[in-house]
Write an enzyme that holds these catalytic residues in place. Structure first.
Site, PDB file in Angstrom:
ATOM      1  N   THR A  29       0.843  -1.197   0.000  1.00 20.87           N
ATOM      2  CA  THR A  29       0.000   0.000   0.000  1.00 20.87           C
ATOM      3  C   THR A  29       0.885   1.256   0.000  1.00 20.87           C
ATOM      4  O   THR A  29       2.112   1.152   0.079  1.00 20.87           O
ATOM      5  CB  THR A  29      -1.002  -0.021   1.168  1.00 20.87           C
ATOM      6  OG1 THR A  29      -1.904   1.091   0.968  1.00 20.87           O
ATOM      7  CG2 THR A  29      -0.327   0.130   2.522  1.00 20.87           C
ATOM      8  N   TRP A  90     -16.508  15.322 -17.365  1.00 21.47           N
ATOM      9  CA  TRP A  90     -16.849  13.971 -16.915  1.00 21.47           C
ATOM     10  C   TRP A  90     -17.744  14.081 -15.694  1.00 21.47           C
ATOM     11  O   TRP A  90     -17.702  15.092 -14.985  1.00 21.47           O
ATOM     12  CB  TRP A  90     -15.577  13.184 -16.600  1.00 21.47           C
ATOM     13  CG  TRP A  90     -15.805  11.718 -16.430  1.00 21.47           C
ATOM     14  CD1 TRP A  90     -15.636  10.988 -15.290  1.00 21.47           C
ATOM     15  CD2 TRP A  90     -16.255  10.816 -17.440  1.00 21.47           C
ATOM     16  NE1 TRP A  90     -15.955   9.684 -15.535  1.00 21.47           N
ATOM     17  CE2 TRP A  90     -16.341   9.549 -16.859  1.00 21.47           C
ATOM     18  CE3 TRP A  90     -16.605  10.960 -18.789  1.00 21.47           C
ATOM     19  CZ2 TRP A  90     -16.764   8.423 -17.549  1.00 21.47           C
ATOM     20  CZ3 TRP A  90     -17.022   9.838 -19.490  1.00 21.47           C
ATOM     21  CH2 TRP A  90     -17.092   8.584 -18.865  1.00 21.47           C
ATOM     22  N   SER A 185      -5.718  12.534 -14.010  1.00 20.52           N
ATOM     23  CA  SER A 185      -6.085  11.116 -14.011  1.00 20.52           C
ATOM     24  C   SER A 185      -5.039  10.292 -14.754  1.00 20.52           C
ATOM     25  O   SER A 185      -4.534  10.717 -15.792  1.00 20.52           O
ATOM     26  CB  SER A 185      -7.447  10.935 -14.703  1.00 20.52           C
ATOM     27  OG  SER A 185      -7.661   9.575 -15.009  1.00 20.52           O
ATOM     28  N   HIS A 190      -5.860   7.196 -20.440  1.00 19.20           N
ATOM     29  CA  HIS A 190      -5.358   8.574 -20.412  1.00 19.20           C
ATOM     30  C   HIS A 190      -3.902   8.631 -20.894  1.00 19.20           C
ATOM     31  O   HIS A 190      -3.333   7.617 -21.265  1.00 19.20           O
ATOM     32  CB  HIS A 190      -5.563   9.168 -19.027  1.00 19.20           C
ATOM     33  CG  HIS A 190      -7.014   9.468 -18.759  1.00 19.20           C
ATOM     34  ND1 HIS A 190      -7.462  10.616 -18.139  1.00 19.20           N
ATOM     35  CD2 HIS A 190      -8.131   8.771 -19.057  1.00 19.20           C
ATOM     36  CE1 HIS A 190      -8.788  10.597 -18.079  1.00 19.20           C
ATOM     37  NE2 HIS A 190      -9.212   9.485 -18.613  1.00 19.20           N
ATOM     38  N   HIS A 217      -8.056   8.852   5.802  1.00 16.89           N
ATOM     39  CA  HIS A 217      -8.907   8.778   7.000  1.00 16.89           C
ATOM     40  C   HIS A 217      -8.998  10.078   7.796  1.00 16.89           C
ATOM     41  O   HIS A 217      -9.692  10.116   8.811  1.00 16.89           O
ATOM     42  CB  HIS A 217      -8.422   7.665   7.954  1.00 16.89           C
ATOM     43  CG  HIS A 217      -8.142   6.366   7.271  1.00 16.89           C
ATOM     44  ND1 HIS A 217      -9.129   5.494   6.918  1.00 16.89           N
ATOM     45  CD2 HIS A 217      -6.974   5.809   6.856  1.00 16.89           C
ATOM     46  CE1 HIS A 217      -8.594   4.427   6.326  1.00 16.89           C
ATOM     47  NE2 HIS A 217      -7.292   4.599   6.256  1.00 16.89           N
ATOM     48  N   ARG A 221      -0.941  11.601  10.520  1.00 18.81           N
ATOM     49  CA  ARG A 221       0.270  10.969   9.989  1.00 18.81           C
ATOM     50  C   ARG A 221       0.711  11.732   8.733  1.00 18.81           C
ATOM     51  O   ARG A 221      -0.128  12.179   7.970  1.00 18.81           O
ATOM     52  CB  ARG A 221      -0.087   9.521   9.608  1.00 18.81           C
ATOM     53  CG  ARG A 221       1.034   8.531   9.792  1.00 18.81           C
ATOM     54  CD  ARG A 221       0.559   7.136   9.398  1.00 18.81           C
ATOM     55  NE  ARG A 221      -0.360   6.537  10.374  1.00 18.81           N
ATOM     56  CZ  ARG A 221      -0.756   5.265  10.314  1.00 18.81           C
ATOM     57  NH1 ARG A 221      -0.339   4.480   9.339  1.00 18.81           N
ATOM     58  NH2 ARG A 221      -1.589   4.781  11.203  1.00 18.81           N
ATOM     59  N   ASN A 254     -10.665   7.189   2.495  1.00 17.52           N
ATOM     60  CA  ASN A 254      -9.468   6.445   2.097  1.00 17.52           C
ATOM     61  C   ASN A 254      -9.410   6.469   0.570  1.00 17.52           C
ATOM     62  O   ASN A 254     -10.143   5.724  -0.089  1.00 17.52           O
ATOM     63  CB  ASN A 254      -9.489   5.010   2.622  1.00 17.52           C
ATOM     64  CG  ASN A 254      -8.215   4.275   2.200  1.00 17.52           C
ATOM     65  OD1 ASN A 254      -7.424   4.789   1.406  1.00 17.52           O
ATOM     66  ND2 ASN A 254      -8.021   3.083   2.717  1.00 17.52           N
TER      67      ASN A 254
END
Ligand code: PLP
Length: 394
Positions: A29, A90, A185, A190, A217, A221, A254
């Site tokens: 992650t 969009w 994006s 793209h 969240h 941090r 998130n």
């Protein structure tokens, strides 16, 4: 399968090797590779900060949310504030505005550039207007001088949706670096792809911190304890007993990306200039052919430096558009509408507050617009097939 599809894949064997390495190393992650990717993005686009997220839509959501949670009274949006936005973009340009209680004030586009019409903006500005959300459509820069002048004159925030225009330039400066923040994006079709992905660019440190916290969240941090954002959110000494990793400042989301997507971004970014060069060549060749039929069809005018996302065609009448669509497909081109066409002509328009305005150019693009790709390995073959698609109109 179309010979000339809308989307393409620029991944290489090397990408496969790099991703496997990331996968084997185990931390998947958002982490150090994403930090490196953000650093490279900020250097490349000459922007102080880049904040990577999992899509361009997330980048839009994050920017609008940051303005809602901002405590900077001059750079803040409140429920009911009006945000001027063009009718052709969009859906997820508009979604966060509606979701967060703002009022999207939809205006028409310019017939030559297909970008937000400066005249239309001037016609709707009122005391509730707080922001212009400009969209650099299909690789074409907006009229930034005029936009910045209007924002200065009326004290408005400028945001950019640059999801379709990575690498475009206005006065030698990248689009996406004119507004307070901009979204990009890296979705599959793209300019460069991380499969899914996106990022926000900003030069503003306070907003960078807001974006970083809201992305994960709402935690503290990754936020510098000496920053303005940190100190304005720590109002009670007791909070000091909680470590920043588990201290929550805002009701966040998130929207994080992963190290795999960021690794792809790192290896795709150096390819951007070459990709744009091919797209510009093909769009240029298509434009020369289209010019011969200018009594029937038109395309976007490249006023500054377009990164030519694809090739839009607007027919003067619907019958010719229908005929051309058949011919293009017969000659191997995959076709689609121009972005969403007029968003107010979709069923979702019932969620847009206020009366639905009549928008001449957006409606024309909606009804008579066709879009094809412009990145093919065999340029001359694509150009020949494009020319052949017009034989019917000779
Ligand atoms: C103008 C514009 N904004 C936002 C987006 C959303 O980007 P994503 O597909 O990465 O969520 C797109 C997607 O194509 C777009 O064209």
């Amino acid at each position: 399968m179309f010979k000339f599809p809308l989307a393409y894949n620029t991944f290489s064997k090397n990408d496969e090797i790099l991703i496997s390495k990331v996968f084997r190393e185990g931390f998947l992650t958002q982490g150090k590779i994403t930090q490196n990717y953000e650093f490279r993005l900020s250097e490349f686009f000459n922007s102080k900060y880049a904040v990577a997220v999992n899509s361009g839509s997330s980048a839009n959501l994050l920017m609008i949310s940051a303005l809602i949670y901002s405590k900077d009274q001059s750079l803040k949006l409140r429920r009911g504030d009006e945000v001027i936005v063009p009718a052709v973009s969009w859906m997820t340009t508009y979604s966060p505005l509606i979701q967060l209680g703002l009022v999207p004030r939809i205006v028409d586009i310019d017939k030559d550039t297909l970008n937000i019409s400066i005249e239309s903006i001037k016609n709707v500005i009122n005391e509730k207007t707080k922001c212009i959300f400009a969209v650099n459509l299909l690789g074409h820069p907006c009229e930034f001088k005029e936009l910045l002048d209007i924002c200065k004159q009326h004290n408005l925030i400028l945001l950019e949706d640059n999801c379709e225009s990575m690498g475009a330039k206005y006065d030698s400066k990248y689009t996406g670096t004119f507004g307070l923040m901009s979204s990009q994006s890296t979705y599959m079709s793209h300019h460069i792809s991380t499969i899914e992905g996106g990022f926000v660019l900003t030069n503003n440190e306070y907003f960078r911190d807001l974006l970083v916290s809201l992305r994960s969240h709402g935690w503290a941090r990754d936020i510098n304890q000496n920053s303005r954002f940190y100190s304005e959110n720590i109002t009670n000494k007791n909070y000091e007993y909680l470590p920043d990793d588990f201290l929550f400042l805002l009701p966040g989301f998130n929207l994080r990306t992963t190290e795999i997507n960021s690794q792809l971004g790192i290896s795709q970014l150096p390819k951007l200039d070459d990709i744009i060069s091919i797209k510009r060549t093909i769009s240029g060749e298509f434009s020369i052919i289209l010019n011969k039929y200018q009594n029937l069809f038109s395309t976007q005018i490249d006023k500054y430096f377009s990164s030519c996302f694809g090739f839009p065609i607007i027919a003067k009448n619907k019958r010719d558009k229908d005929l051309l669509k058949i011919e293009l497909e017969k000659n191997g081109f995959q076709t689609r509408p121009i972005v969403t066409g007029n968003i107010l002509s979709h069923p979702v328009s019932k969620f847009f507050p206020g009366e639905i305005p009549k928008l001449k150019i957006s409606t024309l693009v909606h009804e008579n617009g066709i879009f094809i790709g412009n990145y093919f390995p065999k340029v001359s073959e694509a150009v020949k097939a494009f020319e052949k698609s017009f034989d019917l109109f000779l």
